[in-house]
Enzyme design. Structure first.
Site, PDB file in Angstrom:
ATOM      1  N   GLU A 279       0.751  -1.319  -0.138  1.00 55.35           N
ATOM      2  CA  GLU A 279       0.098   0.049   0.015  1.00 55.35           C
ATOM      3  C   GLU A 279       1.037   1.368  -0.039  1.00 55.35           C
ATOM      4  O   GLU A 279       0.546   2.199  -0.830  1.00 55.35           O
ATOM      5  CB  GLU A 279      -0.681  -0.073   1.324  1.00 55.35           C
ATOM      6  CG  GLU A 279      -2.209   1.030   0.935  1.00 55.35           C
ATOM      7  CD  GLU A 279      -3.235   0.758   1.999  1.00 55.35           C
ATOM      8  OE1 GLU A 279      -3.351  -0.699   2.318  1.00 55.35           O
ATOM      9  OE2 GLU A 279      -4.079   1.476   2.371  1.00 55.35           O
ATOM     10  N   GLU A 282       1.926   1.802  -3.414  1.00 55.33           N
ATOM     11  CA  GLU A 282       1.202   2.422  -4.311  1.00 55.33           C
ATOM     12  C   GLU A 282       0.882   3.823  -4.055  1.00 55.33           C
ATOM     13  O   GLU A 282       1.039   4.688  -4.863  1.00 55.33           O
ATOM     14  CB  GLU A 282      -0.242   1.423  -4.003  1.00 55.33           C
ATOM     15  CG  GLU A 282      -1.382   1.978  -4.856  1.00 55.33           C
ATOM     16  CD  GLU A 282      -2.634   1.040  -4.344  1.00 55.33           C
ATOM     17  OE1 GLU A 282      -2.802   0.688  -3.152  1.00 55.33           O
ATOM     18  OE2 GLU A 282      -3.669   1.059  -5.270  1.00 55.33           O
ATOM     19  N   CYS A 299      -8.497  -1.891   3.661  1.00 52.10           N
ATOM     20  CA  CYS A 299      -8.459  -3.072   4.577  1.00 52.10           C
ATOM     21  C   CYS A 299      -9.767  -3.204   5.079  1.00 52.10           C
ATOM     22  O   CYS A 299      -9.934  -4.508   5.919  1.00 52.10           O
ATOM     23  CB  CYS A 299      -7.499  -3.155   5.555  1.00 52.10           C
ATOM     24  SG  CYS A 299      -6.810  -1.407   5.910  1.00 52.10           S
ATOM     25  N   SER A 319      -7.355   2.040  -2.256  1.00 47.94           N
ATOM     26  CA  SER A 319      -6.183   1.310  -2.536  1.00 47.94           C
ATOM     27  C   SER A 319      -6.588  -0.062  -3.224  1.00 47.94           C
ATOM     28  O   SER A 319      -7.720  -0.653  -2.698  1.00 47.94           O
ATOM     29  CB  SER A 319      -5.365   1.142  -1.306  1.00 47.94           C
ATOM     30  OG  SER A 319      -4.549  -0.080  -1.592  1.00 47.94           O
ATOM     31  N   LYS A 358     -15.738  -9.296   7.442  1.00 50.49           N
ATOM     32  CA  LYS A 358     -14.599 -10.346   7.013  1.00 50.49           C
ATOM     33  C   LYS A 358     -15.489 -11.402   6.467  1.00 50.49           C
ATOM     34  O   LYS A 358     -14.684 -12.104   5.463  1.00 50.49           O
ATOM     35  CB  LYS A 358     -13.621 -10.515   7.919  1.00 50.49           C
ATOM     36  CG  LYS A 358     -12.756  -9.148   8.296  1.00 50.49           C
ATOM     37  CD  LYS A 358     -11.837  -9.104   7.203  1.00 50.49           C
ATOM     38  CE  LYS A 358     -11.048  -8.037   7.622  1.00 50.49           C
ATOM     39  NZ  LYS A 358     -10.196  -7.105   6.353  1.00 50.49           N
ATOM     40  N   GLU A 361     -16.407 -10.598   3.204  1.00 50.17           N
ATOM     41  CA  GLU A 361     -15.194 -10.438   2.320  1.00 50.17           C
ATOM     42  C   GLU A 361     -14.782 -11.633   1.688  1.00 50.17           C
ATOM     43  O   GLU A 361     -14.425 -11.389   0.396  1.00 50.17           O
ATOM     44  CB  GLU A 361     -14.202  -9.652   3.034  1.00 50.17           C
ATOM     45  CG  GLU A 361     -12.836  -9.302   2.202  1.00 50.17           C
ATOM     46  CD  GLU A 361     -11.834  -8.668   3.153  1.00 50.17           C
ATOM     47  OE1 GLU A 361     -11.296  -7.362   3.232  1.00 50.17           O
ATOM     48  OE2 GLU A 361     -10.944  -9.472   3.576  1.00 50.17           O
ATOM     49  N   GLU A 366     -13.437 -11.729  -6.405  1.00 52.37           N
ATOM     50  CA  GLU A 366     -12.124 -11.388  -6.643  1.00 52.37           C
ATOM     51  C   GLU A 366     -11.002 -12.070  -5.742  1.00 52.37           C
ATOM     52  O   GLU A 366      -9.705 -12.147  -5.730  1.00 52.37           O
ATOM     53  CB  GLU A 366     -11.594  -9.861  -6.852  1.00 52.37           C
ATOM     54  CG  GLU A 366     -11.792  -9.062  -5.638  1.00 52.37           C
ATOM     55  CD  GLU A 366     -13.333  -8.667  -5.590  1.00 52.37           C
ATOM     56  OE1 GLU A 366     -14.372  -9.307  -6.059  1.00 52.37           O
ATOM     57  OE2 GLU A 366     -13.612  -7.545  -5.013  1.00 52.37           O
ATOM     58  N   CYS A 500     -10.430  -1.707  14.240  1.00 48.73           N
ATOM     59  CA  CYS A 500     -10.861  -3.140  14.144  1.00 48.73           C
ATOM     60  C   CYS A 500     -11.010  -3.797  15.754  1.00 48.73           C
ATOM     61  O   CYS A 500     -11.750  -4.366  16.033  1.00 48.73           O
ATOM     62  CB  CYS A 500      -9.654  -3.798  13.768  1.00 48.73           C
ATOM     63  SG  CYS A 500      -9.489  -3.640  11.886  1.00 48.73           S
TER      64      CYS A 500
END
Lengths: 665, 161
Positions: A279, A282, A299, A319, A358, A361, A366, A500
C-alpha cells in the site's frame, strides 16, 4: 461542581449529559436497554426510571441533572414497575434462551434474573417469523427483538447507512430492512455494530464454528489458521480476564488452536506487514505523480462496500491492495500446498477476526482463485472463545506457544493495524522512517480517539496531508469536505469505532473504556516486538525475493491486489414504463438516480418515448427507469440494449436505438 | 403509456416539494393519489431522490394506516367501526359486505380490483350510524339490504362503461 442527593447520599457532578450518567458515575447501576452513551437518547425502554423529589417518577436517561436534586433509584414502586416492563417484554419474547447465541450475555436474561422474574403471567401473541440467514455476517431473529432501537440508531447515526428501521406500529412494530425484505437485499455493509449494541439475540454475528469443526475432523484436510492483530487485545475479556496482554493472549490462542487440531497457526499481522509494503508503494507512486489522491485505505470490508455502493466515482481512490486477510489467504493457498506436499483443494484456510464483515469479504469473487476461495472460513473472536470452551480448555491456565513460520512473523507495524490510526502510522513508518534506524516513536502523532483526526507531515518539501477516520458517518463528512475543496493525500477509514479492536466480532462491551484498553494493548505489543517497520520483516522480504519480485510488481498485483467495482445499493427492480407486446424486446433503461435527474433524465425519457412512438417500434421496445447506473458524474445515463450511453442526448439515443434494434430483428 | 404519465407525475411531485426530506409525508400522500397505492419501486425511488434510507421511507409508509403498499380497488368502501357505529352493529355490515364481494379471511380487495373494503375508526358522522363511505359519498343508517343495492348499482355502472 454541583451537588445532588442520590439514595440519601450526597454526590457532586459537573457536565454529565443526563441524570443517568450522574447516577452511574456514583457506581449505582441502573438497568437500560435503549441507552448507549455513543448514541442519541431515545427514552423508550423506561427501565432507568427514578424518583425525583417533587417531580415524581422520571426516566433518568432523558432528564438533565440539576443542582440540589433529590433522587431515589430503587424503591418498591420503581422495582415493581421495572419488573412489569421486563415481564411484558418476556411475554412476547422467543424464550429459546438455552440455545440462543446471546445466552449468558443477553441483557434481557440478566435483567429477568436480577429482578427475580420467575413467572410470566401473559400469553405470547407474536406471530412466528422466519430467522433471516441471508447474509454471511449477521443473523436477524425478529422474535427476540425488544424494540429498543439501538441497532437502528447505530446504523443511522454512526454509520449513516440506515439499512434497518422501525416499521409498522403498535403491537405490529418491528425493526426490519426496507420493504420487510431480508438484510442481504438492503444497503447493509455488514459492520455488525447493530449486533454489538443489541441487548438480546435479535441480531447476532453469524457463526461458522460448525463448518470449522467439520474441516478439523476431516482427515483429508489440512487446516491452517491465522489470527488478526485486534483479536489478542480482546480474547481475554471473553474469559473474564481483562488484564491479559497482547503477546501473552496470542501465545495462549496459539496453544489452544493447536490443541483443537489446526496444523499451523499463523499471524495475520504478517500479512498486515505485507499490506503496508504494497500500500505504501502504491501511495508513494500516486503521491509523486499526483494521481488518484486522496488514497483511501481498503483493509476494512465494510468501508469498501460503503464506497462501492454510495461513492462509485471514488472507487479509484481506494487502494487496490487486498486487506491483510485477503493477502494472507492468497499467499497461503499459493505457497502452502507445495510446502506441505498436499493438493490445493485439501488446504483449508481459516482466519480469526474481530470483524463480521470479513465473513462477507471472503466471498467476494475477486478473492477466489480458480473457483476456490482464498480464505475458507472466518471465525470471530467470540466464536474462537466458544471453541476454546467447547474443547474443554481453561484459557487462564494455557501455556503460551509461538506462531508458526514463515507466515507467523510480524513487526509492530503489522500489529498496530488493529487500532484506528494504525495503518497510517505503519505506512508512515514505511515511507518516512530511516532505513538504518529502528526508532519509530516520531510517527505516533496519528494516534487518538477522535472520529476524524487530521495532520500533515513534510515529505521532500511537499506537505503530505493525512486523515484518520473511524465510523462511516465521519467518512461521509470527510468525503463531503473533499467534494467541496479540501485536499488530502492519504485517508484511513475503519467502519467500527476505534478501528478493528472495536469490531463486532469481539466480545460484547458497553463501557467505552474497554476500547481504550484494547487500543493500549496493541501499542504495548508493538513496543515489546523486536522490529517496528513492516519493510524490515525478513519473511516478507523473503516472500518478495522468492515469489513476488518487488512491491508493486506484476506478480504482487496478481496475488495481493483486487479490483473494486460499483454495486447496486438495493435489490429493487427497475420500474417499467412501457413494455411492447412482441416477444423480443430492445431494452431501454433511463437512469433516474438523483444526479441524472438533475441533469435532465425526465425530459430525456419523454423524448425517448416520443421517438419510440414516431418510429413505430412501440411493440418491440421495453422502457424502464432505473435508480442508478453509478456513473453519476456523467449523467444522464441511458442503457440501450448492450450500450451504456453517458451524457446522453435524444440524438445519441436515436442513433443507438437504430443500431441496436437491428440486433433484435 | 399509462405508466409513463404516472411516473412523470411522481417526478413532478418531487420537484414541487423541492426534494425536501421533511416533506416525505405530503409526497407519499400525493404519490398515493396517483397510483392508489405506494409501489415498492416508487418508494425506493423517492428514498434515493430525497437522500434518505429506503428503510426509513418504508417505516413511514407502514406506520400510517392511510398509506397502503398493496394495490387497492377502484372503489374504496370505508365502513365506520367507531363506537357509535359499532353499537349500531357495523360489524354485521362488514360481514355482509365481505360475503357480497366474496372476500375471504384477511382479503380486503376483490380479485377484479373493483372494490376495497376497509374498517375505519370514526368518520365523524356518528348521528348517522352506522355510516359508510364509498369513495367520496357518505351513506348513513346503512342496512345490509341498502348496502347490497349500493354495490349492485356501482357494478351496473361499471358494466355500462
Amino acid at each position: 461542581m454541583k451537588t445532588i442527593t442520590i439514595n440519601e447520599k450526597k454526590y457532586t457532578f459537573d457536565n454529565e449529559k443526563n441524570l443517568l450518567e450522574v447516577i452511574r458515575k456514583a457506581n449505582i447501576e441502573l438497568p437500560t436497554f435503549c441507552y448507549h452513551s455513543e448514541l442519541s437518547t431515545y427514552g423508550a425502554c423506561r427501565l432507568c426510571m427514578v424518583n425525583v423529589q417533587g417531580r415524581g417518577i422520571l426516566p433518568a436517561c432523558s432528564t438533565p441533572a440539576e443542582e440540589g436534586m433529590v433522587v431515589v433509584t430503587n424503591n418498591e414502586e420503581i422495582r415493581e414497575m421495572r419488573k412489569m416492563i421486563v415481564e411484558l417484554l418476556l411475554a412476547n419474547h422467543n424464550k429459546d434462551c438455552t440455545s440462543c447465541h446471546k445466552s449468558e450475555s443477553c441483557q434481557l436474561q440478566t435483567l429477568a434474573r436480577r429482578l427475580g422474574i420467575h413467572k410470566v403471567r401473559f400469553q405470547n401473541v407474536r406471530k412466528p417469523e422466519p430467522v433471516d440467514f441471508s447474509t454471511p455476517s449477521i443473523v436477524r431473529d425478529a422474535t427476540k427483538c425488544v424494540l429498543c432501537g439501538d441497532c437502528v440508531r447505530f446504523c443511522e447515526e454512526i454509520q449513516t447507512v440506515g439499512a434497518i428501521d422501525f416499521a409498522h406500529r403498535g403491537s405490529n412494530s418491528a425493526v426490519c430492512p426496507s420493504f420487510g425484505k431480508n438484510l442481504e437485499s438492503s444497503e447493509c455493509v455488514y459492520c455488525g455494530q447493530c449486533a454489538r449494541v443489541c441487548p438480546t439475540g435479535a441480531l447476532t454475528p453469524k457463526s461458522d464454528v460448525s463448518p470449522v469443526w467439520n474441516a478439523l475432523s476431516n482427515k483429508n484436510k489440512t487446516v491452517v489458521v491465522a489470527i488478526a492483530p485486534a483479536v489478542r487485545a480482546a480474547i481475554g475479556e471473553a474469559f473474564g480476564d481483562t488484564k491479559e496482554t497482547g503477546t501473552s493472549a496470542a501465545g495462549k490462542m496459539v496453544t489452544a488452536l493447536r490443541t483443537m487440531g489446526f496444523k499451523k497457526v499463523f499471524d495475520i499481522s504478517f500479512a498486515a506487514d505485507m499490506t503496508i509494503v504494497e500500500e505504501s508503494k502504491e501511495f508513494a507512486d500516486r503521491f509523486s505523480a499526483g494521481e488518484k489522491l486522496p488514497q483511501f485505505t481498503s483493509c476494512c470490508p465494510a468501508w469498501v462496500k460503503f464506497v462501492e455502493q454510495y461513492y462509485p466515482d471514488m472507487i479509484e481512490n481506494l487502494s487496490s491492495c487486498r486487506s491483510p486477510q485477503g493477502m494472507f489467504g492468497s499467499i497461503a493457498k499459493k505457497i502452502l500446498p507445495e510446502m506441505y506436499g498436499i493438493k490445493k483443494e485439501d488446504l483449508v484456510v481459516v482466519s480469526v477476526m474481530p470483524c463480521t464483515a470479513k465473513k462477507f469479504e471472503i466471498k467476494r469473487p475477486e478473492l477466489s482463485t480458480d473457483g476456490i476461495q482464498d480464505t475458507d472460513f472466518v471465525l470471530t473472536t467470540q466464536e474462537l472463545a466458544r471453541m476454546i470452551e467447547e474443547s474443554g480448555l481453561t484459557f487462564s491456565t494455557l501455556e503460551r506457544s509461538a506462531f508458526d513460520m514463515p507466515l507467523g512473523f510480524k513487526t509492530g507495524g503489522g500489529v498496530i493495524f488493529g487500532n484506528s490510526g494504525g495503518v497510517t502510522e505503519a505506512v508512515l513508518r514505511n515511507v518516512l522512517a530511516k532505513a538504518d534506524s529502528n526508532e519509530v516513536d516520531e510517527f505516533s502523532f496519528v494516534r487518538g480517539e477522535d472520529g476524524i483526526r487530521e495532520t500533515s507531515v513534510k515529505v521532500n518539501g511537499k506537505d503530505l496531508k493525512v486523515a484518520v477516520v473511524h465510523g462511516l458517518g465521519n467518512a461521509r463528512k470527510v468525503i463531503r469536505d473533499i467534494r467541496a475543496t479540501k485536499k488530502y493525500d492519504l485517508i484511513e477509514v475503519m467502519a467500527c469505532p476505534g478501528g478493528c479492536i472495536g469490531g463486532a466480532g469481539q466480545p460484547v462491551y458497553k463501557d467505552l473504556d474497554v476500547r481504550k484498553k484494547r487500543t493500549k494493548c496493541l501499542y504495548e505489543n508493538d513496543k515489546v516486538l523486536e522490529l517496528h517497520k513492516p519493510q524490515d520483516n525478513p519473511y516478507v522480504q523473503k516472500l518478495y525475493k522468492d515469489f513476488l519480485k518487488e512491491p508493486g510488481s506484476h506478480e504482487a498485483h496478481e496475488c495481493l491486489h483486487a479490483k473494486h467495482t460499483s454495486r447496486k445499493r438495493l435489490a429493487e427492480n427497475p420500474f417499467t414504463i412501457h413494455k411492447g407486446i412482441d416477444e423480443k424486446h430492445l431494452k431501454i433503461n433511463v437512469c433516474f438516480g438523483t444526479s441524472c435527474m438533475l441533469r435532465g433524465s425526465q425530459k430525456l425519457l419523454k423524448q425517448i418515448l416520443e421517438l419510440v412512438d414516431k418510429k413505430g417500434i412501440k411493440d418491440t421496445v421495453e422502457v424502464q427507469a432505473s435508480f442508478c447506473f453509478e456513473k453519476c458524474s456523467k449523467g444522464p445515463v441511458v442503457r440501450i440494449g448492450s450500450k451504456v450511453i453517458t451524457k446522453c442526448t435524444v440524438e445519441l439515443a436515436e442513433k443507438a436505438i437504430d443500431e441496436e434494434i437491428k440486433t433484435i430483428a | 403509456m399509462e405508466n409513463y404519465g404516472k411516473f412523470d407525475k411522481v417526478c413532478q411531485i418531487l420537484e414541487e416539494n423541492g426534494r425536501d426530506k421533511t416533506k416525505l409525508i405530503p409526497i407519499l400522500q400525493a404519490v398515493q393519489d396517483v397510483y392508489r397505492y405506494l409501489p415498492e419501486e416508487i418508494l425506493a425511488f423517492i428514498a434515493s431522490s430525497l437522500n434518505i434510507s429506503p428503510a426509513r421511507v418504508y417505516g413511514v409508509a407502514t406506520f400510517f394506516s392511510h398509506f397502503t403498499l398493496k394495490p387497492k380497488g377502484k372503489h374504496i368502501i370505508k365502513v365506520c367501526d367507531g363506537t357509535a357505529c359499532h353499537v349500531k352493529k357495523s360489524s354485521l355490515l362488514i360481514d355482509a359486505l365481505k360475503t357480497k364481494l366474496n372476500l375471504k379471511g384477511t382479503e380486503i380487495t376483490t380479485k377484479d380490483m373493483l372494490f376495497t373494503v376497509e374498517a375505519v375508526s370514526c368518520l365523524g358522522a356518528c348521528g348517522l350510524a352506522p355510516v359508510m363511505l364509498v369513495d367520496n359519498d357518505v351513506y348513513g343508517q346503512v342496512t345490509p339490504e341498502k348496502l347490497s343495492k349500493i354495490i349492485d348499482d356501482i357494478i351496473k355502472k361499471e358494466e355500462a362503461l
